[in-house]
Scaffold this active site. Sequence first.
Site, PDB file in Angstrom:
ATOM      1  N   ASP A 127       1.564  50.830  -2.801  1.00 31.91           N
ATOM      2  CA  ASP A 127       2.359  51.264  -1.640  1.00 31.91           C
ATOM      3  C   ASP A 127       1.799  50.596  -0.382  1.00 31.91           C
ATOM      4  OD1 ASP A 127       3.847  53.130  -3.231  1.00 31.91           O
ATOM      5  OD2 ASP A 127       2.188  54.536  -3.103  1.00 31.91           O
ATOM      6  N   ASP A 129      12.667  58.789  -7.612  1.00 32.47           N
ATOM      7  CA  ASP A 129      11.559  59.512  -6.981  1.00 32.47           C
ATOM      8  C   ASP A 129      11.856  60.997  -7.137  1.00 32.47           C
ATOM      9  OD1 ASP A 129      10.615  57.067  -6.199  1.00 32.47           O
ATOM     10  OD2 ASP A 129      11.034  57.307  -4.070  1.00 32.47           O
TER      11      ASP A 129
HETATM   12  O1  1PR Z   1      -0.372  58.178  -6.159  1.00 37.16           O
HETATM   13  O2  1PR Z   1      -0.537  57.917  -8.601  1.00 37.16           O
HETATM   14  O3  1PR Z   1       0.083  60.118  -7.630  1.00 37.16           O
HETATM   15  O4  1PR Z   1       1.634  58.188  -7.577  1.00 37.16           O
HETATM   16  C1  1PR Z   1       2.591  58.621  -6.651  1.00 37.16           C
HETATM   17  C2  1PR Z   1       3.752  57.685  -6.784  1.00 37.16           C
HETATM   18  O5  1PR Z   1       4.799  58.182  -5.947  1.00 37.16           O
HETATM   19  C3  1PR Z   1       3.440  56.283  -6.334  1.00 37.16           C
HETATM   20  O6  1PR Z   1       3.975  55.377  -7.275  1.00 37.16           O
HETATM   21  C4  1PR Z   1       4.172  56.130  -4.999  1.00 37.16           C
HETATM   22  O7  1PR Z   1       4.758  54.843  -4.887  1.00 37.16           O
HETATM   23  C5  1PR Z   1       5.276  57.168  -5.115  1.00 37.16           C
HETATM   24  N1  1PR Z   1       5.596  57.790  -3.823  1.00 37.16           N
HETATM   25  C6  1PR Z   1       4.802  58.665  -3.142  1.00 37.16           C
HETATM   26  N2  1PR Z   1       5.446  59.083  -2.041  1.00 37.16           N
HETATM   27  C7  1PR Z   1       6.631  58.465  -2.014  1.00 37.16           C
HETATM   28  C8  1PR Z   1       7.666  58.647  -0.997  1.00 37.16           C
HETATM   29  O8  1PR Z   1       8.714  57.972  -1.034  1.00 37.16           O
HETATM   30  N3  1PR Z   1       7.427  59.531  -0.050  1.00 37.16           N
HETATM   31  N4  1PR Z   1       7.758  56.889  -3.445  1.00 37.16           N
HETATM   32  C9  1PR Z   1       6.725  57.658  -3.129  1.00 37.16           C
HETATM   33  C10 1PR Z   1       7.676  55.601  -3.561  1.00 37.16           C
HETATM   34  C11 1PR Z   1       9.069  53.852  -3.480  1.00 37.16           C
HETATM   35  C12 1PR Z   1       9.911  53.412  -4.558  1.00 37.16           C
HETATM   36  C13 1PR Z   1      11.346  53.380  -4.132  1.00 37.16           C
HETATM   37  C14 1PR Z   1      11.562  51.952  -3.756  1.00 37.16           C
HETATM   38  C15 1PR Z   1      12.982  51.532  -3.768  1.00 37.16           C
HETATM   39  N5  1PR Z   1       8.955  55.243  -3.547  1.00 37.16           N
HETATM   40  O9  1PR Z   1       9.730  54.165  -5.663  1.00 37.16           O
HETATM   41  O10 1PR Z   1      12.035  53.841  -5.208  1.00 37.16           O
HETATM   42  O11 1PR Z   1      10.996  51.738  -2.470  1.00 37.16           O
HETATM   43  O12 1PR Z   1      13.702  52.205  -2.813  1.00 37.16           O
HETATM   44  P1  1PR Z   1      14.991  51.563  -2.145  1.00 37.16           P
HETATM   45  O13 1PR Z   1      15.656  50.725  -3.169  1.00 37.16           O
HETATM   46  O14 1PR Z   1      15.849  52.742  -1.788  1.00 37.16           O
HETATM   47  O15 1PR Z   1      14.535  50.798  -0.960  1.00 37.16           O
HETATM   48  P2  1PR Z   1       0.111  58.636  -7.448  1.00 37.16           P
END
Ligand code: 1PR
Length: 523
Positions: free
Chosen positions: A379, A224
């Site tokens: 999400d 991320d």
């Molecule tokens: O909406 O098309 O612009 O895409 C934004 C992207 O950013 C989406 O894929 C969304 O999932 C991601 N995103 C947005 N905010 C966050 C955040 O964390 N605040 N991250 C985010 C999503 C989830 C996973 C993470 C897993 C594994 N992160 O990517 O890596 O949950 O984590 P873990 O193994 O530590 O539990 P758009």
Amino acid sequence: MITLLDYGAGNVRSVINALESLGETVRVVATAEDILSAEKLVFPGVGAFGNMMEILNRKAYIAPLKAYLAAGRPFLGICLGLHALFENSEEAFAAEGLGFLKGTVKRFDVDCAVPHIGWNGLAIRQPASLFKGLQGDEKFYFVHSYHVAPEDPEVVLTTTDYGYSFVSAIQKGPVVATQFHPEKSGRSGLKLLENFIRAGDAAHEPNVRQDHTRLAKRIIACLDVRTNDQGDLVVTKGDQYDVREEGEVRNLGKPVELARRYYEEGADEITFLNITGFRDFPLADMPMLEVLRQTSRNVFVPLTIGGGIRNYTDVNGRFYSALEVAAEYFRSGADKVSIGSDAVAIVEAYRKTGRKSGASAIETIARVYGSQAVVISIDPRRVYVHAPDEVPHSVIETALPGPQGQKYCWYQCTVKGGREGRDLDAVSLARACEELGAGEILLNCIDRDGTNTGFDLELINAVKSAVNIPVIASSGAGCADHFLDVFQHTAAESALAAGIFHRREVPIGAVKSFLKNKMEVRS
Ligand code: 1PR
């Protein structure tokens, strides 16, 4: 010098990078004459057959390609570059192939997910110079919905099993072509490319001869990425999507360095999510493009990029389509793009009208680059209910009751990094995205993200049973056992983790060693 045919779709950058890493100079075909004068021609391709043949026609490349092949000169086709050698394809009935080999290209007709995505083996059917230095049991990266069906069995170099046995490489004289992507197949793929360039004519028979092959479960590292308060682009990690600790954005390292580390440690794929992509102007966010360019120079496994893949208008009023945004990412080294917030908006519109507009990001990108290049990142968050008919959503009975003892829940889609919940459930979203042409689902889970408590198996089963495309289980991995759990109790094709890899709690190698002998993994 290697001459490379770039007809304008897909990730040609990776092939150039792989060839350059082997010390080769690469010249990209600019005119028909460049094809005829090539010493060795590489024709990579990702995307759709009809679109490819149309462009080859428009550029007047068909005649020189046919002449080059007929002259028996060295040629390496990759993926669509293999399909192009045949007479026609079920992917586009009206389009004529080069017809160098008799036969056709067929769509997979199998009970498992299509596209066939991931690392699979080769059952070697005849010795070849391409196999010099290979053991024979290596795995290579595949991503396709169609496979070739040659009429002449003599040209079959390897077969691979996915539901049934299909032809995964051919050879006729100095013309070779592979269904898999050597440029995305780590060290084994580089060896194969090196053999095409340098191995000479002697045929090699690898030590291991397997009759059947198996697709490996993929372990994906996710980064991320966002800019922190000091203006540096960092890999961060949230707890249930909250990436701040004591007011500061967590900084777990530099994107290019971490991606390189995960490649060395054996990650089967790497995903970058620009987590603030929903609010930035994606193409103004050049650092992400630069991250991809630099990473793809020495990371030879598939790269996915997400965040901000959508239509947008910049500050000067210039409109950019999602297709243009995606094209820029593909050109910079991405193999797949992942669409998050925009997928929710697209599906909401689709459900309202009941019609496919043909103009959405999912449809336009899939049309040009193929379904396999379009990942949908979901999400979702659990919403508990007392009874299934309480909401007009796909509700499941849960073994993990809610705070008031509710026995049912549905998974609400969110947008903008979990900030906004929508009146749409993850199961319906996944199903609609598949109908619109998406090729894979990246299934996050806000409740589990960063908790180390394991994947939400109920969520994964609910979504997986609703679609026929591969699903990446994401969020919550805390130990190697959790990967075994997800693969034993769901049909997910791959599992993604972030925190445990970034914090070095469980290295990728340890996950793979733990899974080995329990299921198929790439070692
Ligand atoms: O909406 O098309 O612009 O895409 C934004 C992207 O950013 C989406 O894929 C969304 O999932 C991601 N995103 C947005 N905010 C966050 C955040 O964390 N605040 N991250 C985010 C999503 C989830 C996973 C993470 C897993 C594994 N992160 O990517 O890596 O949950 O984590 P873990 O193994 O530590 O539990 P758009």
